[in-house]
Design an enzyme around this catalytic site. Structure first.
Site, PDB file in Angstrom:
ATOM      1  N   GLU A 100       0.616  -1.214  -0.010  1.00 36.00           N
ATOM      2  CA  GLU A 100      -0.003  -0.045   0.218  1.00 36.00           C
ATOM      3  C   GLU A 100       0.854   1.162   0.008  1.00 36.00           C
ATOM      4  OE1 GLU A 100      -4.117  -1.642   2.140  1.00 36.00           O
ATOM      5  OE2 GLU A 100      -2.899  -0.431   3.187  1.00 36.00           O
ATOM      6  N   SER A 131      12.796   5.573  14.185  1.00 37.55           N
ATOM      7  CA  SER A 131      11.425   5.088  14.933  1.00 37.55           C
ATOM      8  C   SER A 131      11.723   4.907  16.599  1.00 37.55           C
ATOM      9  CB  SER A 131      10.835   4.011  14.427  1.00 37.55           C
ATOM     10  OG  SER A 131      10.278   4.406  13.118  1.00 37.55           O
ATOM     11  N   LEU A 132      11.629   5.794  17.359  1.00 34.37           N
ATOM     12  CA  LEU A 132      12.047   5.382  18.633  1.00 34.37           C
ATOM     13  C   LEU A 132      11.182   4.695  19.583  1.00 34.37           C
ATOM     14  CD1 LEU A 132      14.854   5.792  20.415  1.00 34.37           C
ATOM     15  CD2 LEU A 132      13.919   7.877  20.894  1.00 34.37           C
ATOM     16  N   CYS A 158       3.434   8.602   1.119  1.00 24.26           N
ATOM     17  CA  CYS A 158       4.105   7.503   2.037  1.00 24.26           C
ATOM     18  C   CYS A 158       4.462   6.241   1.121  1.00 24.26           C
ATOM     19  CB  CYS A 158       3.315   7.249   3.033  1.00 24.26           C
ATOM     20  SG  CYS A 158       3.864   5.770   4.264  1.00 24.26           S
ATOM     21  N   ASN A 165      -2.656   4.863  16.181  1.00 23.70           N
ATOM     22  CA  ASN A 165      -3.893   4.486  15.459  1.00 23.70           C
ATOM     23  C   ASN A 165      -4.064   2.854  15.463  1.00 23.70           C
ATOM     24  OD1 ASN A 165      -4.093   6.988  14.025  1.00 23.70           O
ATOM     25  ND2 ASN A 165      -2.207   6.552  13.137  1.00 23.70           N
ATOM     26  N   SER A 175      12.852   6.697   6.988  1.00 26.18           N
ATOM     27  CA  SER A 175      12.688   6.365   8.241  1.00 26.18           C
ATOM     28  C   SER A 175      13.067   4.825   8.497  1.00 26.18           C
ATOM     29  CB  SER A 175      11.039   6.297   8.470  1.00 26.18           C
ATOM     30  OG  SER A 175      10.721   5.905   9.792  1.00 26.18           O
ATOM     31  N   CYS A 225       7.181  -4.946  14.931  1.00 21.03           N
ATOM     32  CA  CYS A 225       7.107  -4.079  15.986  1.00 21.03           C
ATOM     33  C   CYS A 225       5.474  -4.189  16.353  1.00 21.03           C
ATOM     34  CB  CYS A 225       7.192  -2.533  15.415  1.00 21.03           C
ATOM     35  SG  CYS A 225       9.055  -2.265  14.900  1.00 21.03           S
ATOM     36  N   CYS A 237       6.810  -6.930   6.555  1.00 17.90           N
ATOM     37  CA  CYS A 237       7.819  -6.621   7.234  1.00 17.90           C
ATOM     38  C   CYS A 237       8.450  -7.763   8.290  1.00 17.90           C
ATOM     39  CB  CYS A 237       7.452  -5.181   7.997  1.00 17.90           C
ATOM     40  SG  CYS A 237       8.916  -4.482   8.935  1.00 17.90           S
ATOM     41  N   CYS A 246       2.304  -2.079  15.240  1.00 18.63           N
ATOM     42  CA  CYS A 246       2.168  -1.806  13.817  1.00 18.63           C
ATOM     43  C   CYS A 246       1.499  -2.740  13.094  1.00 18.63           C
ATOM     44  CB  CYS A 246       3.746  -1.683  13.287  1.00 18.63           C
ATOM     45  SG  CYS A 246       3.813  -1.163  11.302  1.00 18.63           S
ATOM     46  N   CYS A 267      -0.993   6.148   9.974  1.00 18.50           N
ATOM     47  CA  CYS A 267       0.430   5.708  10.375  1.00 18.50           C
ATOM     48  C   CYS A 267       0.040   4.461  11.234  1.00 18.50           C
ATOM     49  CB  CYS A 267       1.171   6.602  11.216  1.00 18.50           C
ATOM     50  SG  CYS A 267       2.958   6.139  11.604  1.00 18.50           S
TER      51      CYS A 267
END
Length: 382
Positions: free
Chosen positions: A103, A231-232, A116, A310, A209, A127, A123, A130, A353
């Site tokens: 996407e 991405s912390l 984006c 989100n 990122s 994480c 992935c 996500c 996000c």
């Protein structure tokens, strides 16, 4: 990097010219016994004119066009579906070789439009907050499939040479996947984004990122001048290792060291790192954690982007209250940081996000494990 690595896939014998950098395309034509200026002509047809038919590239000789039609093609990925949000955000599901879907999202904001872009089918980093990570991982995208998302976004607005102005003003490598785990293809695609023969976007308006693939970030500083975001999502290693598992291999100190060296290597002394911090209710959104973050980032050249979580189906996390976000923000502002709170855009089409999913033939079997645990998000494929 070789042209074959960047521009081809196993599913076709013809070379996809769309993902080739100027240098690669020049070498391609030299290998054919042609002058290297042919690369500039073809790049203008593809990236400025949106032309995919080699036979229509009229300033190439007929014999050359016939030769190219036998061995090469210009093939962007295929749009499977398009969804438009009430706030103007547009999301595409794009089919790539092997049948996977990724996407891409275009977010308009006044005179600015940020695309984006995804770099992988799924992935591998998992994480915990996500949605993409819950789908598992299939494969890296080719450079043609990455830059093809920019091409498709412009094409979908009928904006190639149409006088409609620049449809894509900014690109963020923040879609599906970890960009630095697909290093060569991402670097080639970003080169095309910046090139005047490609899309001519300023290096300050292309942002990569990363969740913290430190060796690749160390390598990137010698090859790229794009903006950097990290991405912390946590102010200490104990919590970050729970949220971002790659932290167990490359802890915060290593990531900040590498990011600092990347910024220091840039000619522009005013560049800073964007620190992305997703706020999760009751997990990392407390004032004490904001104070800890302020201490952690002391003397680190950065701005902080707070991202209220989100939600997606199956997630264990909740979005923090507006008051919690404000309190966290205030602590950091009082400590002297530039802090923004990312506005949720495209939530009605699952384009915000952390919400991006696709259709992944999962080589990691992670999605199978989440389904067995009753945690898998539902995947809508168009």
């Amino acid at each position: 990097m070789t042209a074959s690595l960047i521009a081809t896939t196993a599913a076709t014998a013809r070379v996809n010219l769309l993902g080739m950098t100027q240098q690669q395309l020049e070498q391609f034509f030299l290998d054919l016994g042609e002058k290297k200026f042919r690369a500039q002509q073809v790049m203008k047809w593809m990236h400025h004119g949106g032309v995919t038919d080699i036979g229509a590239m009229s300033n190439l000789g007929k014999a050359l066009r016939e030769k190219l039609l036998q061995i090469a093609e210009v093939r962007p990925p295929e749009i499977v579906s398009q969804h438009d949000s009430t706030d103007g955000t547009r999301k595409w599901a794009v089919r790539v070789e092997g049948g996977g879907l990724v996407e891409a999202v275009l977010i308009p904001d006044g005179g600015r439009a940020t695309l984006c872009v995804s770099s992988q089918v799924g992935c591998s980093l998992d994480c915990s907050f996500c949605s993409t990570g819950k789908q598992g991982f299939q494969r890296d995208l080719t450079a043609a499939e990455i830059i093809g998302q920019v091409w498709l976004a412009i094409k979908s607005y009928d904006a190639f040479q149409s006088g409609k102005g620049r449809v894509v003003t900014n690109v963020v490598m923040m879609g599906m996947g970890e960009p630095l785990l697909n290093f060569d293809n991402v670097v080639a695609a970003m080169d095309l984004m910046l090139s005047d023969l490609g899309y001519g976007i300023s290096k300050r308006r292309v942002t990569l990122s990363t969740s913290g693939v430190v060796p690749a970030l160390d390598r990137l500083r010698e090859l790229s001048e794009v903006s950097l975001a990290i991405s912390l999502h946590a102010p200490n290693d104990a919590l970050r290792s729970q949220l971002v598992p790659i932290n167990r291999r490359y802890p915060i100190a290593e990531l900040l060291r590498s990011a600092r060296q990347y910024i220091d290597a840039q000619a522009d002394s005013k560049r800073v790192v964007t620190v992305e911090y997703t706020l999760l209710a009751g997990v990392n959104d407390q004032p004490d954690q904001a104070r800890e973050l302020a201490v952690l980032l002391k003397d680190f050249p950065c701005k902080i982007n707070l991202i209220p979580f989100n939600s997606f189906p199956g997630s264990e996390y909740r979005r923090p209250s507006g008051n919690a976000v404000s309190r966290f923000w205030q602590v950091l502002v009082d400590a002297g940081y530039i802090v923004t709170v990312r506005t949720t855009r495209g939530d009605d089409i699952d384009a915000a996000c952390g919400q991006l999913v696709g259709q992944v033939v999962d080589r990691t079997r992670r999605s199978e494990r989440y389904r067995a645990a009753g945690q898998a998000p539902e995947v809508e494929t168009g």
